[in-house]
Write a protein that holds these residues in place. Structure first.
Motif, PDB file in Angstrom:
ATOM      1  N   MET A  27       0.805  -1.213   0.000  1.00 38.51           N
ATOM      2  CA  MET A  27       0.000   0.000   0.000  1.00 38.51           C
ATOM      3  C   MET A  27       0.840   1.266   0.000  1.00 38.51           C
ATOM      4  O   MET A  27       0.436   2.315  -0.447  1.00 38.51           O
ATOM      5  CB  MET A  27      -0.905   0.050   1.248  1.00 38.51           C
ATOM      6  N   SER A  28       2.079   1.142   0.512  1.00 36.61           N
ATOM      7  CA  SER A  28       2.895   2.341   0.630  1.00 36.61           C
ATOM      8  C   SER A  28       3.243   2.908  -0.745  1.00 36.61           C
ATOM      9  O   SER A  28       3.544   4.075  -0.871  1.00 36.61           O
ATOM     10  CB  SER A  28       4.172   2.047   1.411  1.00 36.61           C
ATOM     11  N   ASP A  29       3.166   2.067  -1.767  1.00 36.54           N
ATOM     12  CA  ASP A  29       3.440   2.537  -3.123  1.00 36.54           C
ATOM     13  C   ASP A  29       2.520   3.677  -3.526  1.00 36.54           C
ATOM     14  O   ASP A  29       2.903   4.540  -4.293  1.00 36.54           O
ATOM     15  CB  ASP A  29       3.239   1.396  -4.127  1.00 36.54           C
ATOM     16  N   ASP A  30       1.304   3.630  -2.961  1.00 33.54           N
ATOM     17  CA  ASP A  30       0.300   4.623  -3.331  1.00 33.54           C
ATOM     18  C   ASP A  30       0.780   6.049  -3.122  1.00 33.54           C
ATOM     19  O   ASP A  30       0.387   6.955  -3.827  1.00 33.54           O
ATOM     20  CB  ASP A  30      -0.967   4.423  -2.497  1.00 33.54           C
ATOM     21  N   LYS A  31       1.611   6.238  -2.113  1.00 38.85           N
ATOM     22  CA  LYS A  31       1.972   7.602  -1.771  1.00 38.85           C
ATOM     23  C   LYS A  31       3.288   8.060  -2.392  1.00 38.85           C
ATOM     24  O   LYS A  31       3.666   9.207  -2.244  1.00 38.85           O
ATOM     25  CB  LYS A  31       2.037   7.750  -0.238  1.00 38.85           C
ATOM     26  N   SER A  32       3.974   7.153  -3.039  1.00 40.62           N
ATOM     27  CA  SER A  32       5.225   7.575  -3.643  1.00 40.62           C
ATOM     28  C   SER A  32       4.916   8.606  -4.724  1.00 40.62           C
ATOM     29  O   SER A  32       3.896   8.539  -5.400  1.00 40.62           O
ATOM     30  CB  SER A  32       5.982   6.389  -4.216  1.00 40.62           C
TER      31      SER A  32
ATOM     32  N   THR B 210      -7.529  14.093   6.540  1.00 38.93           N
ATOM     33  CA  THR B 210      -6.601  15.150   6.934  1.00 38.93           C
ATOM     34  C   THR B 210      -5.250  14.744   6.384  1.00 38.93           C
ATOM     35  O   THR B 210      -4.707  13.713   6.773  1.00 38.93           O
ATOM     36  CB  THR B 210      -6.475  15.291   8.469  1.00 38.93           C
ATOM     37  N   GLU B 211      -4.749  15.489   5.461  1.00 38.09           N
ATOM     38  CA  GLU B 211      -3.489  15.101   4.836  1.00 38.09           C
ATOM     39  C   GLU B 211      -2.660  16.342   4.532  1.00 38.09           C
ATOM     40  O   GLU B 211      -3.169  17.305   3.962  1.00 38.09           O
ATOM     41  CB  GLU B 211      -3.791  14.339   3.541  1.00 38.09           C
ATOM     42  N   LEU B 212      -1.419  16.280   4.940  1.00 41.28           N
ATOM     43  CA  LEU B 212      -0.500  17.368   4.597  1.00 41.28           C
ATOM     44  C   LEU B 212       0.256  16.990   3.328  1.00 41.28           C
ATOM     45  O   LEU B 212       0.882  15.939   3.261  1.00 41.28           O
ATOM     46  CB  LEU B 212       0.497  17.605   5.740  1.00 41.28           C
ATOM     47  N   PHE B 213       0.140  17.833   2.340  1.00 39.35           N
ATOM     48  CA  PHE B 213       0.954  17.666   1.133  1.00 39.35           C
ATOM     49  C   PHE B 213       2.138  18.616   1.271  1.00 39.35           C
ATOM     50  O   PHE B 213       1.971  19.836   1.270  1.00 39.35           O
ATOM     51  CB  PHE B 213       0.129  17.993  -0.124  1.00 39.35           C
ATOM     52  N   ALA B 214       3.318  18.034   1.444  1.00 36.17           N
ATOM     53  CA  ALA B 214       4.484  18.844   1.774  1.00 36.17           C
ATOM     54  C   ALA B 214       5.089  19.501   0.532  1.00 36.17           C
ATOM     55  O   ALA B 214       5.099  18.916  -0.558  1.00 36.17           O
ATOM     56  CB  ALA B 214       5.529  17.977   2.459  1.00 36.17           C
TER      57      ALA B 214
ATOM     58  N   THR C 138      10.845  21.219   5.415  1.00 31.66           N
ATOM     59  CA  THR C 138      11.476  20.349   6.413  1.00 31.66           C
ATOM     60  C   THR C 138      10.752  19.010   6.485  1.00 31.66           C
ATOM     61  O   THR C 138      11.379  17.962   6.600  1.00 31.66           O
ATOM     62  CB  THR C 138      11.422  21.013   7.811  1.00 31.66           C
ATOM     63  N   THR C 139       9.437  19.068   6.430  1.00 33.63           N
ATOM     64  CA  THR C 139       8.649  17.828   6.472  1.00 33.63           C
ATOM     65  C   THR C 139       9.075  16.900   5.348  1.00 33.63           C
ATOM     66  O   THR C 139       9.294  15.705   5.541  1.00 33.63           O
ATOM     67  CB  THR C 139       7.140  18.142   6.307  1.00 33.63           C
ATOM     68  N   GLU C 140       9.213  17.464   4.194  1.00 32.56           N
ATOM     69  CA  GLU C 140       9.592  16.679   3.033  1.00 32.56           C
ATOM     70  C   GLU C 140      10.962  16.066   3.252  1.00 32.56           C
ATOM     71  O   GLU C 140      11.196  14.899   2.958  1.00 32.56           O
ATOM     72  CB  GLU C 140       9.587  17.593   1.792  1.00 32.56           C
TER      73      GLU C 140
ATOM     74  N   GLU D 126       5.895   8.022   3.559  1.00 31.80           N
ATOM     75  CA  GLU D 126       5.008   8.448   4.646  1.00 31.80           C
ATOM     76  C   GLU D 126       4.467   9.851   4.466  1.00 31.80           C
ATOM     77  O   GLU D 126       3.752  10.353   5.316  1.00 31.80           O
ATOM     78  CB  GLU D 126       5.750   8.357   5.991  1.00 31.80           C
ATOM     79  N   VAL D 127       4.847  10.472   3.388  1.00 31.21           N
ATOM     80  CA  VAL D 127       4.372  11.841   3.215  1.00 31.21           C
ATOM     81  C   VAL D 127       3.857  12.035   1.794  1.00 31.21           C
ATOM     82  O   VAL D 127       4.396  11.501   0.831  1.00 31.21           O
ATOM     83  CB  VAL D 127       5.489  12.873   3.565  1.00 31.21           C
TER      84      VAL D 127
END
Ligand SMILES: [Zn+2]
Ligand SMILES: [Zn+2]
Length: 201
Positions: free
Chosen positions: A1-6, A101-105, A110-112, A119-120
């Motif tokens: 599932m983590s692929d989704d956010k890459s 609730t999602e932060l798009f960095a 710094t978050t990025e 994870e982001v």
């Protein structure tokens, strides 16, 4: 599932799931409401159990907020669901509502820089892709054991008929399988006999 956010190399501006944040501006505190009906291209959920089916519309009601690290997206998504009752196998349909609730960095934030890649969510050319965020939230919110009603009695394990369709006190006498075969034969014979007798008057 983590692929989704890459991060994809590019986000297609014509894709309705992609929002352009340029209008929002980069000054922290600026915000913009976004309401959209988005069509599901690939079913969300577990096929044959419960899904938001392909072609269904997800209604998103979001607030985009410019924050120091990027764009904060919050709000709700509502989508129709179809599936199968896991006890009686009847088709069921309903609705799923999720809070997002999602932060798009920002790429240079710094978050990025300090968060693992998977994870982001990131802004790509000032665009954000809602699809993986909505998908993850909806899939998590879908029931693992969908039921037509909370107290669905399911099926008789012997004959597979729905309990709601059976007479009160329905049951099966347990017969030795060897005898069961004989009983079946026995049941067939009278029928055959009567057919033959009608053919020969
Ligand atoms: Zn049921
Ligand atoms: Zn039965």
């Amino acid at each position: 599932m983590s692929d989704d956010k890459s991060t994809p190399a590019q986000l297609d501006a014509r894709n309705p799931w992609v929002l352009d944040t340029r209008e929002l501006g980069r000054r922290a505190g600026l915000s913009r409401a976004v309401q959209r009906r988005l069509t599901v291209e690939n079913p969300l959920g577990v096929p044959d159990v419960i899904t938001v089916p392909q072609g269904a519309e997800v209604e998103v009601d979001l607030m985009l907020e410019s924050v120091v690290e990027g764009v904060l997206v919050s709000g709700t998504a509502v989508a129709p669901t179809t599936g199968q009752c896991s006890r009686c196998l009847d088709p069921i349909s309903g609705e799923v509502e999720v809070e997002l609730t999602e932060l798009f960095a920002y790429p240079d934030s710094t978050t990025e820089a300090t968060t693992d890649e998977d994870e982001v969510s990131r802004l790509v050319d000032d665009r954000i892709d809602l699809e993986p965020v909505v998908r993850d939230a909806v899939v998590l919110a879908l029931p693992q054991v969908p039921l037509c009603t909370e107290d669905c009695p399911g099926l008789c394990t012997e004959c597979g008929v729905k309990w709601v369709d059976l007479e009160p006190g329905h049951g099966h006498e347990t017969i030795d399988p060897r005898w069961a075969a004989l009983v079946e034969r026995f049941d067939e014979n009278p029928a055959n006999g009567s057919q033959e007798s009608t053919e020969q008057p």
